[in-house]
Each structure stands twice: as structure tokens, then as C-alpha cells.
Design a protein around this motif. Structure first.
Motif, PDB file in Angstrom:
ATOM      1  N   GLU A  25       0.835  -1.200   0.000  1.00  0.00           N
ATOM      2  CA  GLU A  25       0.000   0.000   0.000  1.00  0.00           C
ATOM      3  C   GLU A  25       0.877   1.261   0.000  1.00  0.00           C
TER       4      GLU A  25
ATOM      5  N   ASN B 249       0.865   4.129  -2.833  1.00  0.00           N
ATOM      6  CA  ASN B 249       0.687   5.560  -2.572  1.00  0.00           C
ATOM      7  C   ASN B 249       1.830   6.373  -3.153  1.00  0.00           C
TER       8      ASN B 249
ATOM      9  N   ARG C   3       1.236   6.570  -6.758  1.00  0.00           N
ATOM     10  CA  ARG C   3       0.018   7.267  -7.154  1.00  0.00           C
ATOM     11  C   ARG C   3       0.018   8.742  -6.763  1.00  0.00           C
ATOM     12  N   HIS C   4       0.551   9.053  -5.555  1.00  0.00           N
ATOM     13  CA  HIS C   4       0.358  10.414  -5.038  1.00  0.00           C
ATOM     14  C   HIS C   4       1.620  11.258  -4.935  1.00  0.00           C
TER      15      HIS C   4
ATOM     16  N   GLY D  15      -6.691   3.607   2.331  1.00  0.00           N
ATOM     17  CA  GLY D  15      -5.403   2.931   2.269  1.00  0.00           C
ATOM     18  C   GLY D  15      -4.632   3.023   3.578  1.00  0.00           C
TER      19      GLY D  15
HETATM   20 MG   LIG Z   1      -3.659   4.592  -1.069  1.00  0.00          MG
END
Ligand SMILES: [Mg+2]
Ligand SMILES: Nc1ncnc2c1ncn2[C@@H]1O[C@H](COP(=O)(O)OP(=O)(O)O)[C@@H](O)[C@H]1O
Length: 335
Positions: free
Chosen positions: A233, A237, A240-241, A278
């Protein structure tokens, strides 16, 4: 002493003193004289001041309890309101703390149930993908190959393309199945699973380095799965972020436990970012094995990336002990 008796005794004392003074040395004439006004007002002010102090002191624990209630977070268990103050308040705080004990236990049990149901379901889907769809596609691939061997020249190229698509579909299914159920975890162990996770997240824009130390203590299957899912996770992240181009995945022994760290050099968490499903999921999983999870922006302030750190219970104990004795929990810190 209870709040009732504190206030009652104080008020009674004030009134008795006032009555005694009025029956004794103090006289109030009609109409009242200026000197008498002063005495009465001074007496009144003294009574009010003492009353205010007693109420303030008596009610302070209630204010603290209110703040503790507002801050309570079942995903960060263990925090309890300090039992203090008059009897009623102390009882209320004790009851509240007992309620938190119960809620945390129930929450832990239901989270454990939900997460293990989720893992079972993932396992089932992964197996079906692998065994059913995977087998069918493999059969199609073999058939295509047989047909291609006997097909006229002008069809061979198209059949080759069909084989290619089938093969990449098969790869895709294997990849999805692997993500759903980290089979490598069972087969090769945590370190290999994490290594392949790092490789999986390494793309054109992001390089994931790994530092997976040897000499890890023996971990339960459950702990390994939690470590793997948290790393997964956290790296998701990052991809993705964070906008990071470098990330690190570290695992090292600390005390009798381990510390997992996922660090990136991206934007950091930012003040506005709340905790989504998440991060909450990571906290739930950490709680399952009594581990401590911290999610923070990097040490250099905003813009210096994000840190996700998980200390298993034994590692958290060792770290806490090190913090009080000044002796590092394990040689060679991370920074
Ligand atoms: Mg996440
Ligand atoms: N490595 C990271 N870098 C920057 N921001 C992050 C990082 N990890 C999480 N965040 C922020 O925290 C939020 C919550 O993350 P999460 O709970 O995983 O939810 P989701 O990924 O579904 O948005 C994200 O939406 C993002 O804004």
C-alpha cells in the motif's frame, strides 16, 4: 471528596461565617452606612472568589475528559484519560476508559475478521484466475501454436499476433493473481516477496531501491503478510500520489522484531491530505499484530517525501527502551 460536598461545604461555610459576623461584630443599619457597604461587598467578593476557584478545580477533569473524548481514535489505541478529580468525575473517567477498552477489543476482533475474510476472498479469486482462466488461456495458446504450425503461410503472421495477445493476457492474469495473493510469500519468504514488490513498482519514472537486511528474527505468517501488505500500500501511494522519482524499501531487525520503512522523495503528505482507506487499512493491519505504524512527511519538512514506518511489537518495545536508556535498539540507525 465528591463535588456535591465540596460545593455544599464551601457554601455552608461562607453562609455560616456571614451569619456569625452579622450576629456578632458586623451591623447593618437602615439606611446602610458607607463603611458597612464596603464590608458587605468585601464579604460577597471573597465568597464568590472561593466559589469560583472550587468550581474551576472541581470541573477541570471534566474538561480534560471532554478533550480526551474528542481526540479518541480507535486506530491509535491505548490512550486513556487520566483518572482525577472529585469522586463523580473520577468514576465517569474510569467508566469511559473501560468503555474504550471494550470498544478497542471489539474493533480489533471485527477488523481481524474482516481482514482475514478479505485475504481468503483474494486467495480464492487469485486461485480461480490462475487455475481457471489461466488454464483456458494456456490451452488456447497451445491450440494456436498447433494451428499456426499447419496453417498456410499467409495466415501465420496473424496467428502469431493472436498468440502474442494470448500470451500477454496470460502474463497479465498471473500478475493480477500474484498481486491478489503474494504466493512468493509462501514459496520464497518475505524478503524475496518484498524484493519482487520493489521490482514491480520500479517503472520509467520511479526507481525503488531495497535494503532488506539479513538476520531477521523468525516472523509469524500473519506478521509477514501484514508487512507485505503495508509495503504494497505504501508503494502504491508513492506511485500514485507522491510524484517521487526515488523510493526506498527497507527492512531491518530491531530488538527481537523488525522495522519496515518505505520512504520516497516526493511531495510529502501535505497538511490537507486526510487519511483515506489505504492508510486506515495499514493501521488496521498493524493493530492486528500489535505493531506501531507511523505515516509522516520526511524529516526535511514539506516537499521532502513521505515515510511509512512499521515497528512490530517487539521492535517497538526495543525502540521505547532505547529511547529511555539512550542505547540504540540496533546498531546503525537509518538516518
Ligand atoms: Mg492509497
Ligand atoms: N507517499 C505519499 N506522498 C504524498 N501524498 C501521499 C502519500 N501517501 C499518501 N498520500 C496522501 O494521503 C492520502 C490518503 O492516502 P490513502 O489513505 O492511501 O488513500 P488513497 O490512496 O485511496 O487516496 C492520499 O490521497 C494522498 O493525498
Amino acid at each position: 471528596m465528591s463535588l456535591f460536598w465540596r460545593i455544599f461545604v464551601l457554601d455552608a461555610l461562607g453562609l455560616v461565617v456571614a451569619a456569625a459576623l452579622l450576629l456578632g461584630p458586623v451591623t447593618v443599619s437602615t439606611p446602610i452606612l458607607p463603611a458597612e457597604v464596603l464590608v458587605v461587598l468585601a464579604g460577597l467578593a471573597a465568597l464568590l472568589a472561593v466559589n469560583a476557584v472550587v468550581l474551576r478545580v472541581g470541573l477541570a477533569p471534566l474538561g480534560r475528559l471532554g478533550r480526551a473524548m474528542a481526540d479518541a481514535d480507535l486506530l491509535r489505541p491505548g490512550a486513556r484519560a487520566v483518572v482525577a478529580g472529585p469522586v463523580e468525575t473520577a468514576e465517569l473517567i474510569t467508566t469511559y476508559n473501560a468503555m474504550l477498552d471494550r470498544l478497542e477489543a471489539e474493533r480489533a476482533a471485527s477488523a481481524a475478521g474482516a481482514l482475514s475474510a478479505q485475504e481468503r476472498e483474494r486467495h480464492r479469486v487469485a486461485r480461480e484466475l490462475h487455475d481457471e482462466v489461466g488454464q483456458t488461456l494456456t490451452a488456447v495458446l497451445l491450440q494456436l501454436k498447433r494451428v499456426a504450425d499447419r496453417a498456410p503461410e499467409d495466415l501465420r503472421e496473424e496467428l502469431g499476433l493472436a498468440q502474442e495477445s494470448t500470451r500477454s493476457g496470460l502474463d497479465e492474469i498471473r500478475r493480477i493473481a500474484r498481486r491478489l495473493r503474494p504466493g512468493v510469500l509462501d514459496e520464497l519468504g518475505l524478503v524475496s516477496a518484498l524484493r519482487s514488490l520493489a521490482a514491480e513498482f520500479t517503472t520509467h519514472g520511479l526507481t525503488v531501491r531495497h535494503d532488506l537486511r539479513a538476520g531477521l528474527p523468525a516472523l509469524t505468517e500473519e506478521t509477514e503478510l501484514v508487512l507485505y501488505r503495508v509495503a504494497q500500500e505504501a508503494l502504491t501511494n508513492t506511485a500514485r500520489h507522491s510524484g517521487a522519482d526515488r523510493a526506498e524499501l527497507r527492512l531491518r531487525p530491531v530488538g527481537d522484531g523488525v522495522e519496515l520503512l518505505v520512504r520516497d522523495n516526493g511531495t510529502g503528505l501535505g497538511a490537507r491530505a486526510g487519511e483515506g482507506a489505504g492508510i486506515r487499512g495499514m493501521r488496521e493491519r498493524a493493530l492486528l499484530i500489535g505493531a506501531v505504524l507511523t505515516v509522516s512527511s520526511g524529516a526535511g519538512g514539506s516537499g521532502s517525501g513521505a515515510d511509512v514506518r512499521l515497528l512490530t511489537r517487539a521492535a517497538a518495545v526495543a525502540t521505547a527502551r532505547a529511547a529511555t536508556t539512550g542505547v540504540p535498539a540496533s546498531p546503525g540507525g537509518l538516518r
